[in-house]
Design a protein around this motif. Sequence first.
Motif, short mmCIF file in Angstrom:
data_model
loop_
_atom_site.label_atom_id
_atom_site.label_comp_id
_atom_site.label_asym_id
_atom_site.label_seq_id
_atom_site.Cartn_x
_atom_site.Cartn_y
_atom_site.Cartn_z
N GLN A 84 56.81 74.08 150.58
CA GLN A 84 55.99 73.23 151.55
C GLN A 84 54.63 73.81 150.98
O GLN A 84 53.39 72.76 150.96
CB GLN A 84 56.02 73.07 152.97
N ASP A 85 54.26 75.05 151.16
CA ASP A 85 52.83 75.65 150.98
C ASP A 85 52.87 76.82 149.90
O ASP A 85 54.00 77.10 149.57
CB ASP A 85 52.22 75.94 152.31
N GLY A 86 51.83 77.41 149.63
CA GLY A 86 51.96 78.72 148.88
C GLY A 86 52.64 79.95 149.54
O GLY A 86 52.98 80.50 148.88
N GLU A 87 52.40 80.01 150.82
CA GLU A 87 53.16 81.27 151.37
C GLU A 87 54.67 80.91 151.30
O GLU A 87 55.28 82.10 151.08
CB GLU A 87 52.73 81.05 152.91
N GLU A 88 55.10 79.80 151.46
CA GLU A 88 56.66 79.79 151.57
C GLU A 88 57.17 80.06 150.19
O GLU A 88 58.03 80.34 149.89
CB GLU A 88 56.94 78.18 152.15
N ALA A 89 56.32 79.27 149.05
CA ALA A 89 56.59 79.60 148.05
C ALA A 89 56.46 80.90 147.53
O ALA A 89 57.73 81.49 146.87
CB ALA A 89 55.76 78.86 146.82
N ALA A 90 55.75 81.91 147.83
CA ALA A 90 55.57 83.21 147.56
C ALA A 90 56.76 83.91 148.31
O ALA A 90 57.34 84.79 147.51
CB ALA A 90 54.35 83.81 147.75
N GLU A 91 57.14 83.44 149.26
CA GLU A 91 58.10 84.11 150.26
C GLU A 91 59.48 83.89 149.57
O GLU A 91 60.38 84.57 149.32
CB GLU A 91 58.25 83.33 151.44
N VAL A 92 59.71 82.54 148.96
CA VAL A 92 61.00 82.43 148.16
C VAL A 92 61.31 82.98 147.06
O VAL A 92 62.26 83.73 146.89
CB VAL A 92 61.09 80.84 147.90
N VAL A 93 60.01 83.32 146.29
CA VAL A 93 60.20 84.26 145.07
C VAL A 93 60.23 85.55 145.66
O VAL A 93 61.16 86.32 144.97
CB VAL A 93 58.91 83.99 144.20
N ALA A 94 59.74 86.07 146.35
CA ALA A 94 59.99 87.55 146.89
C ALA A 94 61.34 87.86 147.33
O ALA A 94 61.84 88.90 147.12
CB ALA A 94 59.11 87.61 148.01
N LYS A 95 61.82 86.77 147.88
CA LYS A 95 63.50 87.08 148.38
C LYS A 95 64.26 87.19 147.27
O LYS A 95 65.21 87.74 147.07
CB LYS A 95 63.78 85.93 149.19
N VAL A 96 64.11 86.21 146.28
CA VAL A 96 64.93 86.14 144.86
C VAL A 96 64.82 87.66 144.23
O VAL A 96 65.85 88.26 143.68
CB VAL A 96 64.50 84.86 144.02
N VAL A 97 63.48 88.00 143.98
CA VAL A 97 63.19 89.19 143.23
C VAL A 97 63.89 90.48 144.09
O VAL A 97 64.10 91.43 143.33
CB VAL A 97 61.75 89.34 143.14
N GLY A 98 63.38 90.38 145.50
CA GLY A 98 63.69 91.68 146.14
C GLY A 98 62.74 92.71 145.80
O GLY A 98 61.52 92.55 145.76
N SER A 99 62.90 94.06 146.10
CA SER A 99 62.09 95.14 146.06
C SER A 99 62.25 96.08 144.84
O SER A 99 63.60 96.17 144.42
CB SER A 99 61.83 95.74 147.25
N GLY A 100 61.38 97.01 144.28
CA GLY A 100 61.66 97.91 143.33
C GLY A 100 62.02 97.47 142.11
O GLY A 100 62.49 98.20 141.29
N SER A 144 60.72 84.39 129.35
CA SER A 144 61.76 83.55 129.96
C SER A 144 62.99 83.90 129.16
O SER A 144 64.13 83.33 129.75
CB SER A 144 61.33 82.09 129.42
N SER A 145 63.24 84.87 128.50
CA SER A 145 64.64 84.90 128.06
C SER A 145 64.97 86.59 127.92
O SER A 145 66.26 86.67 128.13
CB SER A 145 64.66 84.61 126.42
N LEU A 146 64.10 87.41 128.05
CA LEU A 146 64.74 88.90 128.01
C LEU A 146 65.22 89.21 129.39
O LEU A 146 66.21 89.88 129.55
CB LEU A 146 63.55 89.86 127.39
N PRO A 147 64.28 88.96 130.41
CA PRO A 147 65.03 89.49 131.50
C PRO A 147 66.26 88.90 132.17
O PRO A 147 66.30 87.66 131.61
CB PRO A 147 63.81 89.24 132.73
N ARG A 148 66.94 89.47 132.98
CA ARG A 148 68.22 88.55 133.53
C ARG A 148 67.91 87.56 134.66
O ARG A 148 68.81 86.95 134.81
CB ARG A 148 68.95 89.80 133.99
N VAL A 149 66.80 87.63 135.29
CA VAL A 149 66.38 86.62 135.91
C VAL A 149 65.19 85.76 135.63
O VAL A 149 64.21 86.41 135.16
CB VAL A 149 66.18 86.97 137.28
N HIS A 150 65.18 84.42 135.33
CA HIS A 150 63.97 83.68 135.09
C HIS A 150 63.64 82.62 136.26
O HIS A 150 64.61 81.96 136.58
CB HIS A 150 64.50 82.75 133.80
N ILE A 151 62.52 82.77 136.86
CA ILE A 151 62.11 82.14 137.81
C ILE A 151 60.86 81.13 137.13
O ILE A 151 59.95 81.61 136.50
CB ILE A 151 61.57 82.68 139.10
#
Lengths: 380, 298
Positions: free
Chosen positions: A68-84, A207-214
């Motif tokens: 819905q908004d920027g904060e939610e979007a960044a949050e979604v990606v942060a969860k997919v990516v994780g940390s480290g 878009s092709s080398l990393p194992r995750v593409h967002i």
Amino acid sequence: MSWGEAIERARLAIVPRTYQILSRFSYLADLAREVRRAREEVVKNLDFYLGQVERAVGDLGGRFYLAQDGEEAAEVVAKVVGSGRLVVLSKNNVAVETGLRRRLAEWGNEVWETDLGEFLIQLSGEEPSHLLAPAVHMTRERAAEVVREKLNIAVEPDAAYIARRVGEFLRGKIIKADVGITGANAIAADTGAVVLVENEGNIRLVSSLPRVHIVYDGVEKLMPNLTYAFTAAVVQSAYAGLYPPTYINLSAGPSSTADVEMVRVTPAQGPREFHMVLVDNGRRAAARDPELWEALLCVRCGRCHMHCPIYLTAGPKFGVPPYTGPMGVMWTAITRGVEAAGPHAMSCTHAGNCRLVCPMSIDIPKVIRAVKRRYITEPK
Amino acid sequence: MSDVRQWVKTLRELVTYSLEKYGLPLPVDPGVCRRWREGLPRGERVLYTSCMYQLAPLVKRAVDLLEKSRAAEGGAAAWLASAGAKYLARFLLKPSRDEEERASAILKNIYRLLERSGVEVGVLEEEPYSGALLYELGFEEEFARHAGEVYRRLKAAGVREVVTVDPHTHYVLSVVYPKYVDGFDLGVVNYLELVKVSRVKISNFVIHDSCLYSRHLDMYHRLREILAPGRPVEDPYVTGRETSGCCGGPVEAVLPSLAKRVALDRLAKLTRLSDKIVVACPICLVNLGGLDLAEVVE
């Protein structure tokens, strides 16, 4: 060197080149008209196409998210990516709009911009001054100084030299990256296929080398089908003065193969995960707005900037980065509201150059006038 | 920029107050607008100036005065809160003798040029201001009310067609009025569309196009047809229809320092081509003024 001198150098490089392209390949104007019609169709039926692309991405084996908004979007990606993780980004205005890079860094990730201009912006900590050439305000001397100071890499003040040395540095990062995040020039709603235009070669690597593409972009990037999506990318590159673009990439889901018994399986050699995060952040409301809707047709070629007397004088202060210049005033209104865009709309002289050069024939002065009117007449 | 909205509201006060008191968007003696047309005949087709040539230099003066008094009274916010418009309205602005004479000469030239081109045109006894500034500042409600009143007065004076002399008036009358005034049925034509010109006094000049004429009213080529005998210097990236720049005038009242920078940038580009600049708009004339500028009819 002042902003005025830097932008005049850029203007005299890009404006004549764009005219030459449009004159030499006269079919481009016809394609632009087709793209406008298709984009109008999508903007008028945005929720329908959002439903369609959600199903299509699922069919590809990817995950779809509507934020819905920027904060939610960044949050979604942060969860997919994780940390480290090591995360590489291609230039992405929606990432700037929503503060994605900062958010990922806060989660303890190492994050690198891989577009040269955006990389210079990241290193310098400055704000992007143009949609496509975010470091257009930097001279080659300043760019070399930034690379020297921040990366401790000795570079000559020469564009080719800087590109080569930065390319070597970034290639090392991309090869090791866990996650690649790109935007989208256009997305085919019927298939979920993403079309991306570039010249540097970083996007195909990211878009092709990393194992995750967002894929991370705005909902307005949808087109009815792949033909229109591809055409939109062609038109965008031509009116940006870079035609043919060095690369047009297409990504549709995680990597796959059908080499064994012709059964399509994923992953193959490219990413094993494919995520698409589309951001609303005012866009769907704008699509229903009788005055702002036309701004959603913008293909982000950045041509209006180079013809706008106010942008050429005031620079990135006309609009709120990443959305500067004539299109930027409209897009500041969409993504940050009239309160933020109003003072910039008041700077517009309605010279009208933007309307004439826009490949989508958006009546930009009219939209800006509406922003101006609302700003000064609606209560704070 | 945080004060922009407040500043514009102050301007609105000034403009609406002046319109009510003087019939003009600034506190100006309306006699200033009339003098050039004394003795000219009336008619159904009238030369309609909206007093733009006399008013244009005064916008700058009004803003300077507002700015100075604001600075003198200790800070923008405090001053703006103290009804700056009313303060300014105590003054009656006057163009200087040179400015008024130049405006009169330009308007008389236009009138004579029309006569020589076989165009019969009269003038109005009382000429209402078009309201262009209200529209350009974004005060569309006030503009709509004012436009309706102007239309009623023109009709009452028996006008069937107006001949405009500047792009701002021409734009609001030909493009904007029909959207805001029910039943608007006046003919609107610009003098550049009517005049026949065979000789141009100067040569090797550069044209600074009005944004409205060239990009909003499709008159870019018409001006060049008229000026062709003087062989204007062209550069596709300075004087092209899509590439030429603004004089900054439309933001003069709101953001004067930006207007000044835009004007200087424009002048820098133009003077690379020629030190003789021809304009066709009273606002461009003022904003790019100071160099060897000529109005198209001069």
